[in-house]
Design an enzyme around this catalytic site. Structure first.
Site, PDB file in Angstrom:
ATOM      1  N   ALA A  84       0.829  -1.127  -0.029  1.00 11.22           N
ATOM      2  CA  ALA A  84      -0.034   0.083   0.070  1.00 11.22           C
ATOM      3  C   ALA A  84       0.895   1.310   0.027  1.00 11.22           C
ATOM      4  O   ALA A  84       2.086   1.144   0.165  1.00 11.22           O
ATOM      5  CB  ALA A  84      -0.917   0.122   1.238  1.00 11.22           C
ATOM      6  N   THR A 140      -6.393  -0.857   8.547  1.00  9.67           N
ATOM      7  CA  THR A 140      -6.006   0.079   9.725  1.00  9.67           C
ATOM      8  C   THR A 140      -7.248   0.706  10.192  1.00  9.67           C
ATOM      9  O   THR A 140      -8.263   0.836  10.002  1.00  9.67           O
ATOM     10  CB  THR A 140      -5.486   1.405   8.772  1.00  9.67           C
ATOM     11  OG1 THR A 140      -5.250   2.337   9.650  1.00  9.67           O
ATOM     12  CG2 THR A 140      -6.186   1.850   7.440  1.00  9.67           C
ATOM     13  N   ASP A 141      -6.826   1.118  11.403  1.00  6.03           N
ATOM     14  CA  ASP A 141      -7.839   1.747  12.448  1.00  6.03           C
ATOM     15  C   ASP A 141      -8.500   3.101  11.904  1.00  6.03           C
ATOM     16  O   ASP A 141      -9.303   3.660  12.225  1.00  6.03           O
ATOM     17  CB  ASP A 141      -7.475   1.899  13.905  1.00  6.03           C
ATOM     18  CG  ASP A 141      -6.182   2.780  13.955  1.00  6.03           C
ATOM     19  OD1 ASP A 141      -5.697   3.130  12.894  1.00  6.03           O
ATOM     20  OD2 ASP A 141      -5.749   2.859  15.321  1.00  6.03           O
ATOM     21  N   GLU A 142      -7.577   3.645  10.688  1.00  2.00           N
ATOM     22  CA  GLU A 142      -7.836   4.936  10.522  1.00  2.00           C
ATOM     23  C   GLU A 142      -9.237   4.868   9.625  1.00  2.00           C
ATOM     24  O   GLU A 142      -9.887   6.002   9.309  1.00  2.00           O
ATOM     25  CB  GLU A 142      -6.731   5.549   9.464  1.00  2.00           C
ATOM     26  CG  GLU A 142      -5.567   5.855  10.373  1.00  2.00           C
ATOM     27  CD  GLU A 142      -4.572   6.746   9.809  1.00  2.00           C
ATOM     28  OE1 GLU A 142      -5.027   7.535   8.785  1.00  2.00           O
ATOM     29  OE2 GLU A 142      -3.446   6.587  10.156  1.00  2.00           O
ATOM     30  N   TYR A 165      -5.362   8.934   2.363  1.00  2.55           N
ATOM     31  CA  TYR A 165      -5.081   7.628   2.665  1.00  2.55           C
ATOM     32  C   TYR A 165      -6.270   6.610   3.336  1.00  2.55           C
ATOM     33  O   TYR A 165      -6.511   5.646   2.828  1.00  2.55           O
ATOM     34  CB  TYR A 165      -3.901   7.847   3.886  1.00  2.55           C
ATOM     35  CG  TYR A 165      -3.461   6.505   4.446  1.00  2.55           C
ATOM     36  CD1 TYR A 165      -3.090   5.233   3.624  1.00  2.55           C
ATOM     37  CD2 TYR A 165      -4.054   6.170   5.641  1.00  2.55           C
ATOM     38  CE1 TYR A 165      -2.738   4.313   4.165  1.00  2.55           C
ATOM     39  CE2 TYR A 165      -3.615   5.112   6.175  1.00  2.55           C
ATOM     40  CZ  TYR A 165      -3.067   4.011   5.771  1.00  2.55           C
ATOM     41  OH  TYR A 165      -2.695   2.795   6.259  1.00  2.55           O
ATOM     42  N   SER A 168      -8.779   5.585   1.152  1.00  4.06           N
ATOM     43  CA  SER A 168      -8.321   4.481   0.033  1.00  4.06           C
ATOM     44  C   SER A 168      -8.205   3.049   0.653  1.00  4.06           C
ATOM     45  O   SER A 168      -8.897   2.286   0.310  1.00  4.06           O
ATOM     46  CB  SER A 168      -7.117   4.809  -0.771  1.00  4.06           C
ATOM     47  OG  SER A 168      -6.035   4.697   0.314  1.00  4.06           O
ATOM     48  N   LYS A 169      -7.948   3.067   2.110  1.00  9.23           N
ATOM     49  CA  LYS A 169      -7.893   1.828   2.651  1.00  9.23           C
ATOM     50  C   LYS A 169      -9.299   1.352   3.025  1.00  9.23           C
ATOM     51  O   LYS A 169      -9.673   0.290   2.883  1.00  9.23           O
ATOM     52  CB  LYS A 169      -7.347   2.016   4.067  1.00  9.23           C
ATOM     53  CG  LYS A 169      -5.636   2.297   3.930  1.00  9.23           C
ATOM     54  CD  LYS A 169      -4.892   1.218   3.397  1.00  9.23           C
ATOM     55  CE  LYS A 169      -4.752   0.067   4.426  1.00  9.23           C
ATOM     56  NZ  LYS A 169      -3.948  -1.064   3.643  1.00  9.23           N
ATOM     57  N   PRO A 220       9.637  18.235  14.588  1.00 11.64           N
ATOM     58  CA  PRO A 220       8.630  18.878  14.151  1.00 11.64           C
ATOM     59  C   PRO A 220       7.511  18.193  14.821  1.00 11.64           C
ATOM     60  O   PRO A 220       7.003  17.037  14.416  1.00 11.64           O
ATOM     61  CB  PRO A 220       8.511  18.790  12.447  1.00 11.64           C
ATOM     62  CG  PRO A 220       9.357  17.534  12.370  1.00 11.64           C
ATOM     63  CD  PRO A 220      10.574  17.515  13.422  1.00 11.64           C
ATOM     64  N   GLY A 316      -6.860  18.200   8.244  1.00 12.68           N
ATOM     65  CA  GLY A 316      -7.840  17.037   8.491  1.00 12.68           C
ATOM     66  C   GLY A 316      -7.353  16.146   9.668  1.00 12.68           C
ATOM     67  O   GLY A 316      -7.584  14.907   9.665  1.00 12.68           O
TER      68      GLY A 316
END
Ligand code: NAD
Ligand code: DAU
Length: 377
Positions: A84, A140-142, A165, A168-169, A220, A316
């Site tokens: 991915a 993914t948990d996203e 991302y 798309s997952k 950062p 976001g």
């Protein structure tokens, strides 16, 4: 003999999974398919490829020919799809590549697995499949979106992706479910929280912070550093995937998480203090520092919170992720074995001892990427 096709096996989690399989199981064959994008590195799995049980193919999961060739050559039992585009910040810059690889690539793998595994049709017209085969989608948990201060993601939490991302997952997960429902293809989906550990590409928070400290650069932190992630040691994720392959109920989704929530600021501060202690205690680690940073006094006071710079927030930016892994614990006996306090020290030691790997994977376009991503933040 069980044959695993591992896509994305030269990346962070895929490579750790290949190593885990070869260590854990004797009678196996591992076929690795990876396009070696910026995130994939053959050096990561070089020693694994010395093992006669492992074989590597360079190719794109979107390309039907290479996937079909592998299925013609090997009796694939398990297809585990790690391949991915995986970095949220890059998806904000170039969303289309994420849709191509993550959605179309997944559909291509499903289609060829379906064709190759089909043995006939049942009386309702559904395909029947060779016994014991399975497609596992590493998700993914996203896909569940972002949490407020309380609550956890369960397998029934509504899908609510918010970045290119994660969208798309989510698209990939939905096409996996479609193949399961429409063609009765034997599948599982695992949805895991943030991984950390060896071979993590230094564009992601933990390895990037380690790299910057060792180079004496600023660190950062997006926004105010209050965003929360649920960190899991990568080997625990590999164990979970293996458990789901062996005993996961067909068609089911399993959440995988560490019960280990930390703000980004906590993570960065912990890395700072750990690196400082390790350098103070162990002289041999000091060769990991960029030349010129080693002061004759052997003091490391400069490795302090003063290196932290709060920079412009991610667009976001999801506030909090936290997984409820009760289902995989209850059904498959899996739990996160590595305590974060141990896992993070193990990980930092690995980076101190493997600077050659960091140099190798960042020798290409990394400097341009860093300038583009952080130059104007
Ligand atoms: P990574 O970016 O480190 O590795 C991805 C690998 O896929 C690389 O080796 C790359 O060369 C390969 N690849 C990319 N596009 C390809 C293509 N079109 N064809 C063939 N190979 C291709 O990613 P990772 O962090 O190891 O994540 C692996 C999987 O796990 C991804 O599906 C990701 O969404 C998922 N995941 C990651 C995490 C995490 O914390 N890293 C957590 C949950 C789920
Ligand atoms: O939750 C699982 C996901 O975890 C995976 O699906 C993704 O593939 C993986 O990349 C990871 O996504 P995150 O966006 O959570 O990981 P990342 O390491 O990019 O960022 C972690 C947190 O740190 C996030 O809140 C953004 C922040 N961050 C990140 C970077 C790179 C910073 O503050 N500074 C940085 O320089």
């Amino acid at each position: 003999m069980t044959t695993y096709l591992v896509t994305g096996g030269a990346g962070f989690i895929g490579a750790n999974f290949v190593k885990y399989l070869l260590k854990k199981h004797r009678e196996i064959r591992v076929v690795i398919l990876d396009d070696l994008t910026y995130a994939g590195n053959l050096g990561t799995i070089q020693t694994d490829l010395d093992d006669p049980r492992a074989v590597f193919y360079k190719g794109n999961i979107v390309d039907p020919r290479i996937v079909a060739t592998i299925f013609e050559k090997y009796p694939v039992d398990y297809l585990v799809n790690f391949a991915a585009e995986s970095h949220v910040d890059r998806s904000i810059e170039n969303p289309q590549l994420f849709l191509q690889t993550n959605i179309l690539g997944t559909q291509n793998l499903l289609e060829i697995a379906k064709k190759s595994w089909t043995t006939g049709k049942d009386d309702k017209g559904y395909p029947t499949y060779r016994k014991g085969v399975k497609y596992l989608q590493v998700s993914t948990d996203e896909v569940y979106g972002s949490l407020g201060e309380t609550g956890f993601f369960t397998e029934t939490t509504p899908l609510d992706p918010r970045s290119p991302y994660s969208a798309s997952k989510t698209g990939a997960d939905l096409i996996v479910v479609a193949y399961s429902e429409t063609y009765k293809l034997p599948v599982n989906i695992t949805r895991c929280s943030n991984n950390y550990g060896p071979y993590h590409f230094p564009e992601k928070l933990i390895p990037l912070i380690i790299k910057n400290i060792l180079e004496g650069k600023t660190l950062p932190v997006y926004g105010d550093g209050s965003n929360v992630r649920d960190w899991l040691y990568v080997e625990d994720h590999c164990k979970a995937i293996d458990r789901v392959l062996q005993d996961g109920r067909t068609g089911e989704i399993y959440n995988v998480g560490g019960h280990n929530e930390k703000t980004n600021l906590e993570i960065v501060q912990l890395i700072l203090s750990t690196i400082r202690n390790l350098l103070e205690e162990n002289k041999s680690y000091r060769s990991a520092l960029k030349p010129g940073l080693l002061q004759s006094s052997d003091h490391f006071d400069w490795i302090s919170n003063d290196l932290i710079t709060f920079v412009k927030d991610r667009l976001g930016h999801d506030q909090r992720y936290a997984i409820d892994p009760a289902k995989i614990t209850r059904e498959l006996g899996w739990y996160p074995e590595t305590k974060f306090e141990d896992g993070i020290v193990k990980t930092i030691r690995w980076y101190l001892e493997n600077q050659h790997w960091v140099k190798e994977v960042t020798s290409g376009d990394y400097q341009n990427y860093y300038q583009q991503m952080y130059g104007n933040r």
